[in-house]
Design an enzyme around this catalytic site. Structure first.
Site, PDB file in Angstrom:
ATOM      1  N   MET A  83      -8.181   7.857 -36.407  1.00 29.14           N
ATOM      2  CA  MET A  83      -9.359   8.726 -36.275  1.00 29.14           C
ATOM      3  C   MET A  83     -10.625   7.955 -36.650  1.00 29.14           C
ATOM      4  O   MET A  83     -11.234   8.204 -37.676  1.00 29.14           O
ATOM      5  CB  MET A  83      -9.213   9.953 -37.188  1.00 29.14           C
ATOM      6  CG  MET A  83      -7.927  10.728 -36.958  1.00 29.14           C
ATOM      7  SD  MET A  83      -7.806  12.192 -38.006  1.00 29.14           S
ATOM      8  CE  MET A  83      -7.587  11.455 -39.632  1.00 29.14           C
ATOM      9  N   ASP A  84     -11.021   7.052 -35.792  1.00 28.46           N
ATOM     10  CA  ASP A  84     -12.121   6.152 -36.122  1.00 28.46           C
ATOM     11  C   ASP A  84     -13.446   6.690 -35.590  1.00 28.46           C
ATOM     12  O   ASP A  84     -13.504   7.286 -34.518  1.00 28.46           O
ATOM     13  CB  ASP A  84     -11.814   4.777 -35.503  1.00 28.46           C
ATOM     14  CG  ASP A  84     -12.657   3.673 -36.091  1.00 28.46           C
ATOM     15  OD1 ASP A  84     -12.716   2.588 -35.492  1.00 28.46           O
ATOM     16  OD2 ASP A  84     -13.267   3.899 -37.166  1.00 28.46           O
TER      17      ASP A  84
END
Lengths: 305, 282
Positions: A83-84
């Site tokens: 989840m960047d």
């Protein structure tokens, strides 16, 4: 209080943001739940003190109601997500970093709901890497408090919606209260069967292999196994992903346009299809997820042959 | 008259080669302004599709060489370009343990192709002063192939300009298991003889026992053939690598593909190298 998945607190200084109200609410359907294990006292406390929580329909949809082009028989059983992009998302909007994390949690919540509806069994998320400990202390402390508050607030949802929570990573580095909370939540939801959310906290692929190696070394020291006996099966029994029936992700999605694994689940990703999305995690919604799944379903998997 | 035409054609060819070589040198010069990767790994996918396109049979009877000849030359060309650029380590995924599950005639053809290339490889790597490593579970190879591999490794041990690592009979999980077994065995011996009560096995110890301990972690992993997966290649070492997938089939890979991959790498380099360093300090 509207459903919000574990790492999302309500904003500290303002009223709940408009983002926290889901736009996909449907009338509540009574879902069949498998018998749950007896709750420990902190879980019961969390449940009885929850405000009114809106439920949502988590029945797997019929194939006719899946988005066009998506085939139920070719859905991945296990999707992993890096989840960047939360901080970048906040910076682009001149918002504090915590707003990025909150928006990221909203995104996670949506993806969990979609996974449940579309029949994906397991979702693994890279919430906090071993390398994230190098971030500024203030930021790390904020994230820890975020996790703690979020888990406390969302406990009721996990029980009501039959979601199993598993946490993987080196929990000894976490604050004691958070460790206890995570362990209790895992224990209390272990018999939930609709969907499993694996949260990687203080985790890295290297850590996972090394800790498995240490456990095997201990077994060898005690004479339970010979080092030469160590094979794929013994190894996988000791990896942290032994908490799930589907330890190997079929699909890994990384957002924010970075083309790296960043030390997430290295052993487990041997034959995983990789999908790199340009959008930042808080912007990664149903449309982007659908694109990723459609791309996955086009791929021809050969498993190395 | 004919001689004049041939001579003109030859001159034109030389000029074109020089021009293209000049352009390549200029591009490489520009690339060197930014960070050049120390190690590039290649997943050489697409050989079978290329052979089908070119209508090559297993033994090359249809003409144009064997099925994997073009793939071999593509690797040599990449080696040359990497050396020219200053990339010291090149790793290639030549044959996976999973590939043994292919049809027996295909496996046989591939093994035969590899064996017959050793002589050529020997000449080329010595000319270019390249040290060669063969990594993998070499016990799974035929005696002849294993002996040729050991011989070439020994013959090039003194070279240091570049290092070419060829992964053969290799999968990353097999490598990790090998490293774990070795680490457990060493720990057991340590405990027996040194009365060492510390049960901890550190990351560095496991890493030392990897087949790929002969090279640093790759900065870029390039996969040809359009797939986006690691296929059990360098799982341990790829944690910080920039992953670059390209549609071109392996035998068709050219200098522009390499240039583009390096440009992409240069955009994202610094943060992740720092993280890697910090992890090793733990």
């Amino acid at each position: 209080m509207p459903f919000s998945l574990h790492f999302s607190p309500t904003p500290l200084i303002t009223a709940p943001s408009p983002l926290s109200k889901p736009s996909f609410l449907v009338p509540y359907y009574h879902t069949l739940h498998a018998p749950k294990s007896p709750l420990c006292s902190s879980m019961e406390h969390a449940l009885t003190h929850q405000g009114k929580q809106e439920a949502f329909d988590l029945r797997p949809e019929d194939s006719q109601t899946l988005p066009l082009g998506l085939r139920r028989d070719a859905m991945p059983s296990h999707v992993a997500v890096i989840m960047d992009g939360n901080r970048r998302w906040a910076r682009l909007r001149d918002l504090p970093v915590r707003s990025g994390y909150e928006a990221g949690v909203e995104s996670l919540r949506k993806i969990v709901e979609i996974c449940c509806k579309w029949g994906i069994k397991v979702l693994s998320v890279f919430a906090f890497s071993s390398d994230n400990w190098f971030r500024p202390k203030v930021e790390v402390e904020f994230l820890m408090s975020l996790f703690e508050r979020g888990m406390q607030e969302d406990t009721g949802i996990f029980f009501r919606e039959n979601i199993r929570i598993s946490v993987i990573g080196d929990l000894t580095k976490l604050p004691k209260a958070l460790q206890e909370l995570m362990v209790n939540l895992e224990e209390a939801t272990k018999n939930n069967t609709l969907f499993q959310l694996i949260v990687a906290v203080s985790y890295s692929g290297h850590y996972d292999v090394v800790q498995a190696c240490q456990r095997l070394a201990l077994k060898a020291k005690c004479g339970l196994i010979e080092p030469s006996d160590i094979n794929v099966s013994l190894m996988e029994q000791e990896l942290e992903t032994n908490c799930t029936e589907f330890p190997h992700p079929d699909l890994l999605i990384r957002t924010s346009g970075e083309f790296r694994i960043s030390n997430f689940m290295l052993w487990q990703l041997a034959y995983t299809e990789l999908y790199f999305a340009q959008s930042l995690w808080p912007d990664f919604g149903e449309a982007e997820f659908l694109k990723a799944l459609l791309a996955f379903q086009q791929r021809q998997r050969r498993y190395g042959v | 008259m004919e001689k004049e035409v041939m001579s003109s054609l030859k001159m034109a060819g030389n000029i074109l080669c020089s021009a293209s070589s000049f352009i390549r040198k200029c591009i490489f010069g520009d690339l060197r302004v930014g960070p050049i990767p120390n190690h590039i790994a290649f997943i050489m996918d697409g050989n079978r599709r290329y052979a089908k396109k070119q209508k090559l049979s297993h033994d090359g009877a249809a003409g144009g060489g064997g099925r994997y000849d073009a793939g071999f030359w593509a690797l040599m060309v990449m080696l040359l370009y990497c050396q020219e650029l200053g990339v010291k380590y090149i790793t290639a995924y030549a044959f996976s343990i999973d590939n043994f599950k292919r049809k027996p005639e295909e496996v046989e053809s591939l093994m035969a192709s590899m064996l017959e290339k050793f002589h050529l490889l020997d000449i080329l790597v010595k000319r270019l002063a390249v040290r060669v490593h063969f990594v993998g579970n070499l016990e799974l190879l035929s005696n002849e192939l294993r002996a040729s591999a050991m011989e070439l490794m020994e013959a090039t041990a003194a070279y240091s300009k570049s290092v070419l690592t060829i992964c053969i009979a290799y999968t990353s999980r097999d490598e990790i298991l090998h490293a774990v077994r070795e680490s457990c065995e060493q720990k057991r011996i340590d405990l027996e003889f040194d009365n060492d009560d510390d049960n901890e096995i550190k990351l560095m110890k496991v890493e030392k026992n990897m087949y790929m301990a002969v090279a640093p972690d790759p900065d870029i992993i390039i996969r040809t053939g359009g797939e986006n997966r690691l296929s059990n290649f360098l799982l341990w070492q790829s944690c910080w690598s920039h992953l670059h997938s390209m549609w071109v089939l392996w035998p068709e890979i050219g200098v522009w593909n390499l240039v583009f991959a390096i440009l992409n790498f240069q955009r994202n380099k610094t943060y992740h190298l720092e993280m890697r360093k910090k992890e090793k300090e733990l």
